[in-house]
Write a protein that holds these residues in place. Structure first.
Motif, PDB file in Angstrom:
ATOM      1  N   PRO B 133       0.813  -1.211   0.000  1.00 32.97           N
ATOM      2  CA  PRO B 133       0.000   0.000   0.000  1.00 32.97           C
ATOM      3  C   PRO B 133       0.849   1.265   0.000  1.00 32.97           C
ATOM      4  O   PRO B 133       0.520   2.242  -0.668  1.00 32.97           O
ATOM      5  N   ILE B 134       1.957   1.231   0.736  1.00 30.75           N
ATOM      6  CA  ILE B 134       2.812   2.411   0.820  1.00 30.75           C
ATOM      7  C   ILE B 134       3.385   2.724  -0.560  1.00 30.75           C
ATOM      8  O   ILE B 134       3.335   3.867  -1.035  1.00 30.75           O
ATOM      9  N   ALA B 135       3.927   1.680  -1.226  1.00 26.75           N
ATOM     10  CA  ALA B 135       4.510   1.898  -2.550  1.00 26.75           C
ATOM     11  C   ALA B 135       3.442   2.397  -3.524  1.00 26.75           C
ATOM     12  O   ALA B 135       3.700   3.265  -4.356  1.00 26.75           O
ATOM     13  N   LEU B 136       2.252   1.846  -3.368  1.00 30.58           N
ATOM     14  CA  LEU B 136       1.165   2.215  -4.264  1.00 30.58           C
ATOM     15  C   LEU B 136       0.825   3.710  -4.146  1.00 30.58           C
ATOM     16  O   LEU B 136       0.756   4.429  -5.146  1.00 30.58           O
ATOM     17  N   THR B 137       0.637   4.172  -2.921  1.00 25.36           N
ATOM     18  CA  THR B 137       0.276   5.585  -2.757  1.00 25.36           C
ATOM     19  C   THR B 137       1.454   6.481  -3.133  1.00 25.36           C
ATOM     20  O   THR B 137       1.250   7.570  -3.676  1.00 25.36           O
ATOM     21  N   ASP B 138       2.686   6.004  -2.866  1.00 23.26           N
ATOM     22  CA  ASP B 138       3.860   6.755  -3.297  1.00 23.26           C
ATOM     23  C   ASP B 138       3.833   6.950  -4.798  1.00 23.26           C
ATOM     24  O   ASP B 138       4.060   8.057  -5.301  1.00 23.26           O
ATOM     25  N   GLY B 139       3.548   5.861  -5.508  1.00 29.02           N
ATOM     26  CA  GLY B 139       3.496   5.911  -6.970  1.00 29.02           C
ATOM     27  C   GLY B 139       2.424   6.882  -7.438  1.00 29.02           C
ATOM     28  O   GLY B 139       2.658   7.707  -8.318  1.00 29.02           O
ATOM     29  N   ILE B 140       1.245   6.789  -6.812  1.00 27.70           N
ATOM     30  CA  ILE B 140       0.155   7.686  -7.210  1.00 27.70           C
ATOM     31  C   ILE B 140       0.547   9.136  -6.974  1.00 27.70           C
ATOM     32  O   ILE B 140       0.345  10.003  -7.821  1.00 27.70           O
ATOM     33  N   GLU B 141       1.180   9.378  -5.826  1.00 27.89           N
ATOM     34  CA  GLU B 141       1.581  10.750  -5.516  1.00 27.89           C
ATOM     35  C   GLU B 141       2.521  11.300  -6.592  1.00 27.89           C
ATOM     36  O   GLU B 141       2.365  12.419  -7.061  1.00 27.89           O
ATOM     37  N   HIS B 142       3.488  10.450  -7.004  1.00 32.22           N
ATOM     38  CA  HIS B 142       4.424  10.894  -8.036  1.00 32.22           C
ATOM     39  C   HIS B 142       3.726  11.170  -9.361  1.00 32.22           C
ATOM     40  O   HIS B 142       4.000  12.165 -10.021  1.00 32.22           O
ATOM     41  N   LEU B 143       2.818  10.248  -9.709  1.00 30.53           N
ATOM     42  CA  LEU B 143       2.166  10.408 -11.006  1.00 30.53           C
ATOM     43  C   LEU B 143       1.246  11.626 -11.039  1.00 30.53           C
ATOM     44  O   LEU B 143       1.001  12.195 -12.087  1.00 30.53           O
ATOM     45  N   LEU B 144       0.742  12.002  -9.861  1.00 33.77           N
ATOM     46  CA  LEU B 144      -0.190  13.140  -9.836  1.00 33.77           C
ATOM     47  C   LEU B 144       0.515  14.484  -9.661  1.00 33.77           C
ATOM     48  O   LEU B 144      -0.129  15.526  -9.664  1.00 33.77           O
ATOM     49  N   GLN B 145       1.838  14.444  -9.494  1.00 38.01           N
ATOM     50  CA  GLN B 145       2.590  15.683  -9.272  1.00 38.01           C
ATOM     51  C   GLN B 145       2.158  16.836 -10.197  1.00 38.01           C
ATOM     52  O   GLN B 145       2.011  17.962  -9.730  1.00 38.01           O
ATOM     53  N   LEU B 147      -0.510  17.807 -11.245  1.00 40.26           N
ATOM     54  CA  LEU B 147      -1.730  18.483 -10.816  1.00 40.26           C
ATOM     55  C   LEU B 147      -1.448  19.582  -9.798  1.00 40.26           C
ATOM     56  O   LEU B 147      -2.309  20.407  -9.503  1.00 40.26           O
ATOM     57  N   LYS B 148      -0.243  19.573  -9.241  1.00 37.00           N
ATOM     58  CA  LYS B 148       0.092  20.595  -8.242  1.00 37.00           C
ATOM     59  C   LYS B 148      -0.007  21.993  -8.825  1.00 37.00           C
ATOM     60  O   LYS B 148      -0.260  22.952  -8.101  1.00 37.00           O
ATOM     61  N   ILE B 149       0.213  22.083 -10.128  1.00 40.02           N
ATOM     62  CA  ILE B 149       0.123  23.397 -10.785  1.00 40.02           C
ATOM     63  C   ILE B 149      -1.244  24.003 -10.527  1.00 40.02           C
ATOM     64  O   ILE B 149      -1.392  25.203 -10.355  1.00 40.02           O
ATOM     65  N   PHE B 150      -2.261  23.135 -10.502  1.00 38.59           N
ATOM     66  CA  PHE B 150      -3.609  23.632 -10.255  1.00 38.59           C
ATOM     67  C   PHE B 150      -3.926  23.667  -8.766  1.00 38.59           C
ATOM     68  O   PHE B 150      -5.086  23.619  -8.372  1.00 38.59           O
ATOM     69  N   ARG B 151      -2.916  23.673  -7.914  1.00 35.79           N
ATOM     70  CA  ARG B 151      -3.077  23.723  -6.461  1.00 35.79           C
ATOM     71  C   ARG B 151      -3.877  22.531  -5.934  1.00 35.79           C
ATOM     72  O   ARG B 151      -4.580  22.629  -4.934  1.00 35.79           O
ATOM     73  N   PHE B 152      -3.794  21.439  -6.621  1.00 36.15           N
ATOM     74  CA  PHE B 152      -4.467  20.225  -6.149  1.00 36.15           C
ATOM     75  C   PHE B 152      -3.612  19.612  -5.040  1.00 36.15           C
ATOM     76  O   PHE B 152      -2.418  19.423  -5.213  1.00 36.15           O
ATOM     77  N   PRO B 153      -4.211  19.320  -3.855  1.00 38.41           N
ATOM     78  CA  PRO B 153      -3.390  18.836  -2.729  1.00 38.41           C
ATOM     79  C   PRO B 153      -2.956  17.374  -2.909  1.00 38.41           C
ATOM     80  O   PRO B 153      -3.477  16.477  -2.257  1.00 38.41           O
ATOM     81  N   VAL B 154      -1.998  17.157  -3.775  1.00 39.07           N
ATOM     82  CA  VAL B 154      -1.561  15.800  -4.099  1.00 39.07           C
ATOM     83  C   VAL B 154      -1.010  15.067  -2.884  1.00 39.07           C
ATOM     84  O   VAL B 154      -1.383  13.935  -2.587  1.00 39.07           O
ATOM     85  N   HIS B 155      -0.122  15.738  -2.179  1.00 40.52           N
ATOM     86  CA  HIS B 155       0.493  15.062  -1.027  1.00 40.52           C
ATOM     87  C   HIS B 155      -0.545  14.685   0.017  1.00 40.52           C
ATOM     88  O   HIS B 155      -0.546  13.569   0.544  1.00 40.52           O
ATOM     89  N   GLU B 156      -1.441  15.608   0.303  1.00 44.32           N
ATOM     90  CA  GLU B 156      -2.460  15.345   1.322  1.00 44.32           C
ATOM     91  C   GLU B 156      -3.347  14.169   0.906  1.00 44.32           C
ATOM     92  O   GLU B 156      -3.685  13.322   1.727  1.00 44.32           O
TER      93      GLU B 156
END
Ligand SMILES: Nc1ncnc2c1ncn2[C@@H]1O[C@H](COP(=O)(O)OP(=O)(O)O)[C@@H](O)[C@H]1O
Ligand SMILES: [Mg+2]
Lengths: 287, 266
Positions: B133-145, B147-156
């Motif tokens: 699960p940890i690796a999975l969410t890590d991967g998702i966080e990276h792939l969604l990076q 979206l940060k341009i649009f102030r989307f709270p990726v890390h949260e």
């Protein structure tokens, strides 16, 4: 009510990569009216074992006979079994859910379809047994009373079913010394005055030493030692290897004996030790 | 009893599939899901099956264990199969009964839909089975990076997912324990009509919610006392790296996509 366990084996999640053997060929007998201590390190299988005794878990292998009835065969008798073998889980206060103390304790008796009068009688009696005042507490919410009281409400909830055998899984875990002594004292009374068969699960020798008739020591899913307290405590080295210990006062007595003092060997409560040491000192001064 | 649920469960291991970069694995799974919808022939499904079989064999997850995860979905798969069989109109009627007509087109459609569902579930469960699960969410966080341009709270979002996944087994364990404790007081969760059963859940749900809130409170306290704050300026302990096996996996997946497109559109 007597309990016989024959070659009981329990495997959790059999056939998955998380398979684990929690009980491995365990056999023992408990007589009617006996007070037995079940002791062992965390993960040794104590909770798994006691959950078999009221049919919550089914054995992977082996038989359990309660009051001459093989409970592994008859599945229909579960209501009968749950009523006669009361099991108080570890941290039982986590299972409270009703609006008032009265309603929570009444949950068990109501499930037995008793009349309202009988339910009330049982709640009152169960609260008395654990030292809770009926009139002042019955309408309080179980979530606003103290931790020690909550634990007692939970124990009363099982006692209200009037079980013949009472099993308590680490009933003193997380309590302060006063709360612990009070609860242990009440358990002792249930045995002495009501003649209940009691199985007390614990990982503390101190708690168990002063109460029980017999001790069963579990280690790595098996029974390692079984016998009267003094027999079990004589295996000091084995116990220490299992991460258990004899009561501290027994160490003191051993130390005294090693230094040549004349105190009897089989002492494992502070009270006995005080009497023995006094006797020894008086004996010396008389001589 | 609740422990039998295997969907979304992690099957610990050290196989080459387990060690794939989670980002690559997520992308591949996504591509796999999309390409399934382009399959139009049994040859196409043959390719999917071969690809899937290769992945399962490499992963070391027992086939029986994977199939067990499909079991809860058997009903949905069967339902889709039958609805498609009997409600697809077509020319070549095989037989007629009452208001059911079975046509050759319908049969084919039913089989394809069934296969599609099975592969969808198998593909996604292989992802969760081989990725912690940890690796999975890590991967998702990276792939969604991006979206940060649009102030989307990726890390949260990733943190919330990590915590939620982390607490699933804990809550299942807790449910099991409370259920047993109430059963020891004569509670009956298994009989009675719908209304009675719903009522019987109260003694289970109340303690469960209380403990979930208590845990949430404790976790928030523990995170705060270690000065957790999300997002900006956090560095990572594990920085994901792609290796040659990731490129091989991508290449094989590309071949599959190519094969299926050629098969369907040529
Ligand atoms: N519900 C369960 N599912 C899987 N494994 C379990 C479960 N309950 C206990 N175990 C495992 O069985 C072993 C014995 O546990 P338990 O009976 O709780 O021991 P004790 O009460 O002596 O601490 C432990 O290794 C534990 O991890
Ligand atoms: Mg335990």
């Amino acid at each position: 009510m007597s309990i016989v366990v024959e070659n009981l084996t329990h495997v959790y999640m059999k056939g998955s990569p998380f398979e684990s053997v929690a009980l491995d060929d365990v056999s023992f007998e408990i007589q009617d009216g006996e007070f037995v201590g079940l002791i062992g390190h965390t993960g040794s299988g104590k909770s798994t074992l006691v959950q078999h005794l009221n049919g919550l878990l089914k054995p992977t292998k082996g038989r359990i006979i309660v009051d001459n009835i093989d409970i592994t065969e008859r599945t229909k008798s579960s209501k009968w079994l749950r009523q006669h073998v009361g099991l108080v889980f570890q941290y039982p206060e986590h299972q409270l859910f009703e609006e008032t103390v009265y309603l929570d304790i009444a949950f068990g008796p109501k499930n037995l379809n008793l009349s309202n009068d009988e339910v009330e009688k049982r709640v009152r009696e169960a609260m008395e047994l654990v030292g809770l005042d009926y009139d002042s507490l019955k309408d309080r919410s179980p979530f606003e009373i103290s931790g020690g009281q909550r634990r007692r409400v939970a124990i009363a909830g099982v006692l209200a079913m009037k079980p013949k055998v009472l099993i308590l899984d680490e009933p003193t875990a997380g309590l302060d010394p006063k709360g612990r002594d009070e609860i242990l004292g009440q358990i002792k009374d249930l045995h002495r005055e009501r003649g209940m068969t009691i199985i007390l699960v614990s990982h503390s020798m101190e708690d168990i030493a002063k109460l029980v008739d017999r001790i069963i020591v579990m280690n790595n899913s098996r029974i390692a030692l079984m016998g009267k307290p003094e027999e079990v405590f004589s295996h000091v080295d084995e116990l220490q290897e299992m991460g258990l210990d004899i009561p501290q006062i027994a160490h003191v007595i051993r130390g005294l004996r090693e230094r040549g003092m004349d105190v009897p060997e089989n002492i494992y409560t502070v009270e006995q030790a005080a009497a023995a040491i006094l006797a020894m000192v008086r004996g010396r001064s008389n001589a | 009893m609740l422990k039998d649920i295997t969907i979304g469960q992690f099957f610990p291991g050290q196989s080459s599939i387990h060690r794939l970069d989670p980002r690559v694995k997520i992308i591949i799974t996504f591509v796999f899901i999309v390409i399934i919808f382009f399959v139009r022939s049994f040859i196409g499904y043959g390719m999917i099956l071969a690809y899937m079989a290769l992945a399962v064999i490499l992963s070391g997850v027992p086939v029986r264990y994977m199939l067990k995860g499909l079991k809860p979905l058997l009903f949905i798969i069967a339902l889709t199969f039958f609805i498609n069989i009997f409600f697809t109109s077509g020319e070549k009627v095989i037989f007629k009964f009452w208001f059911f007509t079975l046509t050759q087109e319908g049969l084919l459609q039913g089989v394809f839909m069934g296969l599609r569902l099975i592969f969808l579930v198998a593909g996604t469960s292989l992802l969760t089975l081989t990725t912690s699960p940890i690796a999975l969410t890590d991967g998702i966080e990276h792939l969604l990076q991006p979206l940060k341009i649009f102030r989307f709270p990726v890390h949260e979002l990733a943190m919330m997912m990590t915590i939620a996944l982390r607490f699933i087994p804990t809550l299942l364990e807790e449910t099991d324990k409370i259920m047993k404790a109430q059963m020891a007081r004569g509670a009956d969760f298994e009989s009675g009509n719908l209304f009675q059963r719903a009522k019987a859940l109260v003694p289970l749900l109340v303690p469960l919610f209380i403990s979930a809130f208590r845990r949430a409170d404790e976790l928030a306290m523990a995170m705060e006392s270690r000065c957790y704050r999300g997002g900006e300026n956090r560095t990572r302990m594990k920085i994901p790296k792609t290796a040659s096996r990731d490129y091989i996996a991508l290449a094989v997946t590309f071949l599959l996509v190519l094969g299926i497109l050629l098969n369907s559109y040529l």
